[in-house]
Write a protein that holds these residues in place. Structure first.
Motif, PDB file in Angstrom:
ATOM      1  N   VAL A 182       2.041 -77.526  -7.981  1.00 34.48           N
ATOM      2  CA  VAL A 182       0.728 -78.104  -7.696  1.00 34.48           C
ATOM      3  C   VAL A 182      -0.370 -77.063  -7.872  1.00 34.48           C
ATOM      4  O   VAL A 182      -1.400 -77.313  -8.517  1.00 34.48           O
ATOM      5  CB  VAL A 182       0.684 -78.705  -6.276  1.00 34.48           C
ATOM      6  CG1 VAL A 182      -0.734 -79.134  -5.915  1.00 34.48           C
ATOM      7  CG2 VAL A 182       1.640 -79.883  -6.165  1.00 34.48           C
ATOM      8  N   LEU A 183      -0.161 -75.883  -7.318  1.00 29.14           N
ATOM      9  CA  LEU A 183      -1.203 -74.856  -7.382  1.00 29.14           C
ATOM     10  C   LEU A 183      -1.379 -74.311  -8.795  1.00 29.14           C
ATOM     11  O   LEU A 183      -2.464 -73.826  -9.139  1.00 29.14           O
ATOM     12  CB  LEU A 183      -0.888 -73.728  -6.397  1.00 29.14           C
ATOM     13  CG  LEU A 183      -1.039 -74.127  -4.921  1.00 29.14           C
ATOM     14  CD1 LEU A 183      -0.595 -72.989  -4.007  1.00 29.14           C
ATOM     15  CD2 LEU A 183      -2.481 -74.523  -4.603  1.00 29.14           C
ATOM     16  N   VAL A 209       0.956 -78.866   1.621  1.00 27.88           N
ATOM     17  CA  VAL A 209       0.754 -77.427   1.811  1.00 27.88           C
ATOM     18  C   VAL A 209      -0.239 -76.896   0.782  1.00 27.88           C
ATOM     19  O   VAL A 209      -1.166 -76.143   1.116  1.00 27.88           O
ATOM     20  CB  VAL A 209       2.091 -76.667   1.709  1.00 27.88           C
ATOM     21  CG1 VAL A 209       1.850 -75.163   1.591  1.00 27.88           C
ATOM     22  CG2 VAL A 209       2.971 -76.962   2.915  1.00 27.88           C
ATOM     23  N   ALA A 210      -0.036 -77.281  -0.471  1.00 27.19           N
ATOM     24  CA  ALA A 210      -0.925 -76.817  -1.531  1.00 27.19           C
ATOM     25  C   ALA A 210      -2.360 -77.274  -1.283  1.00 27.19           C
ATOM     26  O   ALA A 210      -3.314 -76.487  -1.422  1.00 27.19           O
ATOM     27  CB  ALA A 210      -0.430 -77.317  -2.884  1.00 27.19           C
ATOM     28  N   GLU A 211      -2.536 -78.530  -0.889  1.00 25.67           N
ATOM     29  CA  GLU A 211      -3.888 -79.039  -0.628  1.00 25.67           C
ATOM     30  C   GLU A 211      -4.509 -78.363   0.588  1.00 25.67           C
ATOM     31  O   GLU A 211      -5.710 -78.079   0.614  1.00 25.67           O
ATOM     32  CB  GLU A 211      -3.849 -80.559  -0.440  1.00 25.67           C
ATOM     33  CG  GLU A 211      -3.489 -81.324  -1.702  1.00 25.67           C
ATOM     34  CD  GLU A 211      -4.475 -81.103  -2.835  1.00 25.67           C
ATOM     35  OE1 GLU A 211      -5.681 -80.941  -2.570  1.00 25.67           O
ATOM     36  OE2 GLU A 211      -4.042 -81.097  -4.005  1.00 25.67           O
ATOM     37  N   GLY A 212      -3.695 -78.103   1.616  1.00 24.10           N
ATOM     38  CA  GLY A 212      -4.209 -77.397   2.783  1.00 24.10           C
ATOM     39  C   GLY A 212      -4.654 -75.988   2.440  1.00 24.10           C
ATOM     40  O   GLY A 212      -5.673 -75.496   2.946  1.00 24.10           O
ATOM     41  N   PRO A 245      13.866 -75.171  -2.011  1.00 29.01           N
ATOM     42  CA  PRO A 245      13.094 -76.403  -2.160  1.00 29.01           C
ATOM     43  C   PRO A 245      11.589 -76.201  -1.990  1.00 29.01           C
ATOM     44  O   PRO A 245      10.923 -77.041  -1.399  1.00 29.01           O
ATOM     45  CB  PRO A 245      13.657 -77.266  -1.040  1.00 29.01           C
ATOM     46  CG  PRO A 245      14.017 -76.272   0.032  1.00 29.01           C
ATOM     47  CD  PRO A 245      14.355 -74.973  -0.648  1.00 29.01           C
ATOM     48  N   ALA A 246      11.047 -75.096  -2.511  1.00 27.60           N
ATOM     49  CA  ALA A 246       9.620 -74.787  -2.344  1.00 27.60           C
ATOM     50  C   ALA A 246       8.833 -74.887  -3.641  1.00 27.60           C
ATOM     51  O   ALA A 246       7.617 -74.712  -3.639  1.00 27.60           O
ATOM     52  CB  ALA A 246       9.458 -73.371  -1.765  1.00 27.60           C
ATOM     53  N   PRO A 277      -6.542 -73.212 -11.156  1.00 28.52           N
ATOM     54  CA  PRO A 277      -7.458 -72.991 -12.270  1.00 28.52           C
ATOM     55  C   PRO A 277      -8.632 -73.968 -12.281  1.00 28.52           C
ATOM     56  O   PRO A 277      -9.721 -73.622 -12.756  1.00 28.52           O
ATOM     57  CB  PRO A 277      -6.557 -73.187 -13.507  1.00 28.52           C
ATOM     58  CG  PRO A 277      -5.190 -72.857 -13.024  1.00 28.52           C
ATOM     59  CD  PRO A 277      -5.143 -73.366 -11.616  1.00 28.52           C
ATOM     60  N   GLN A 278      -8.426 -75.173 -11.761  1.00 35.17           N
ATOM     61  CA  GLN A 278      -9.514 -76.150 -11.688  1.00 35.17           C
ATOM     62  C   GLN A 278     -10.600 -75.732 -10.709  1.00 35.17           C
ATOM     63  O   GLN A 278     -11.720 -76.242 -10.767  1.00 35.17           O
ATOM     64  CB  GLN A 278      -8.963 -77.521 -11.291  1.00 35.17           C
ATOM     65  CG  GLN A 278      -8.019 -78.146 -12.304  1.00 35.17           C
ATOM     66  CD  GLN A 278      -7.355 -79.402 -11.776  1.00 35.17           C
ATOM     67  OE1 GLN A 278      -7.378 -79.680 -10.558  1.00 35.17           O
ATOM     68  NE2 GLN A 278      -6.749 -80.175 -12.670  1.00 35.17           N
TER      69      GLN A 278
END
Length: 378
Positions: free
Chosen positions: A42-43, A16-19, A35-36, A48-49
């Motif tokens: 991840v984000l 989800v984060a990558e999408g 459970p989220a 920030p990157q």
């Protein structure tokens, strides 16, 4: 169109984060909740990157408020939560609907009500996603049953949100969110951005009707000044009590969704051409349904699957298509029967509708679905 190629072992929440990042999300505000939480984790590193912003807020209400504020400045924004947090968001979700602010809300469902079963799966928030915020309103709700789909459906969620100027909800369940699979993050993905005004600021009408029903959206801070309110408003954004303006506004926000039903109804058909029994499933239950279907076909029972990727608007046309041949529609779900009510509404007595409901915090297994199929054919 963007092309990417990457094969990785990842969790549904990580996908989800990558999408979200692939879709252009550059702002996340949220509050940790099982459970989220992995989406936030991840984000908090990845945004920030990429010159994005991550904020851990004091609660879920303020999280969605921050997301709405960021979106108004032109940034693609999202939050993620589970049942109790999603409940807290309902009032301000209505604000996003009436102010037509694009944003994405991920709800990783767990057992309830209240604190319920924080670490166990459920599908009990389906009707809340549709009707949780008060008043008549349209909504788009998506689902996923694989890690790859977590990635893809997050991109779809952002695209729908930007295209139709509306909040979009992605409903996962704990099983899919925490499952790890090897996935190929590749392919061609159309990335949609909101339509921007082309006229000078002094000519801009922020909520003017258009052929699509979706008015262009200016970013705060770029010279277009307009009023944003949770009150029913006229085409310039100012509160109104005129019946003709109220009716026109409400009809437009419904029309921009209803006229695009075919584009919004994402479904998959599996072996439905000759099927007399159709299993209608979504989320993690799809995986059990596929195994049960294969076992049933080995025994000569013609079973197919209608997989719902779009939960709302409900895929009425897909169900109607299957009613031409199907004798039985079976709806297994991890609640007391939320989507089955929609299936029955569309079916109108044409086929037999049977349910399989489970609310004990465990997944519906292939054997349980197969046993229900065998009961039906006896």
């Amino acid at each position: 169109m963007k092309k990417i190629k990457k094969q990785v072992l990842m969790q549904g929440n990580e996908a989800v984060a990558e999408g979200a990042l692939q879709a252009g999300c550059r702002f996340f505000a949220g509050y940790p909740i099982t459970p989220a939480t992995e989406i936030s984790e991840v984000l908090s590193v990845r945004l920030p990157q990429m010159d994005g912003t991550f904020i851990q807020m004091e609660d879920e209400i303020s999280s969605l408020g921050a997301v709405i504020g960021a979106s108004l400045t032109g940034v693609k924004a999202m939050t993620a939560t589970s049942g109790p947090g999603f409940s807290l968001m309902q009032e301000i979700l209505g604000f996003a609907v009436i102010a037509e602010v694009p944003c994405v809300i991920v709800n990783v469902m767990r057992g309830g009500p209240s604190t319920g079963l924080p670490t166990f799966p459920a599908q009990g928030d389906v009707m809340q996603a549709r009707w949780g915020t008060h008043g008549d309103h349209p909504i788009i709700v998506l689902s996923a049953s694989t890690v790859r789909e977590c990635y893809e459906m997050t991109i779809h969620a952002f695209n729908h949100s930007e295209k139709y100027r509306t909040p979009v909800i992605l409903l996962l369940d704990e099983i899919v969110a925490h499952m790890r699979e090897k996935v190929m993050l590749h392919g061609k993905f159309e990335i949609i951005n909101r339509v921007k005004p082309k006229m000078p600021p002094e000519w801009y009408i922020p909520y003017e009707d258009s052929p699509t029903g979706v008015p262009p959206m200016a970013d705060f801070g770029e010279g277009y000044r307009y009023h944003v309110t949770g009150l029913t408003h006229d085409i310039r954004g100012f509160p109104t009590e005129r019946p003709e303006e109220i009716r026109a506004f409400n009809e437009r926000i419904f029309r921009k969704i209803s006229k695009n039903m075919s584009a919004l109804s994402l479904v998959e058909y599996h072996d439905v051409e000759d099927a007399e029994i159709i299993v209608v499933a979504y989320g993690c239950v799809v995986r059990s349904a596929k195994q049960a279907m294969m076992e049933a076909r080995k025994q000569g029972i013609r079973v197919g699957i209608l997989k719902l990727l779009t939960i709302w608007p409900f895929a009425r046309g897909a169900v109607e298509r299957l009613l031409k041949n199907a004798k039985v529609l079976m709806v297994p779900e991890m609640n007391m029967g939320q989507i089955s009510r929609e299936v029955k509404r569309v079916n109108q007595g044409v086929a037999r509708v049977v349910t399989l409901n489970k609310i004990d915090g465990t997944i519906i297994t292939p054997n349980e679905i197969l046993a229900r199929i065998l009961e039906v054919v006896q």
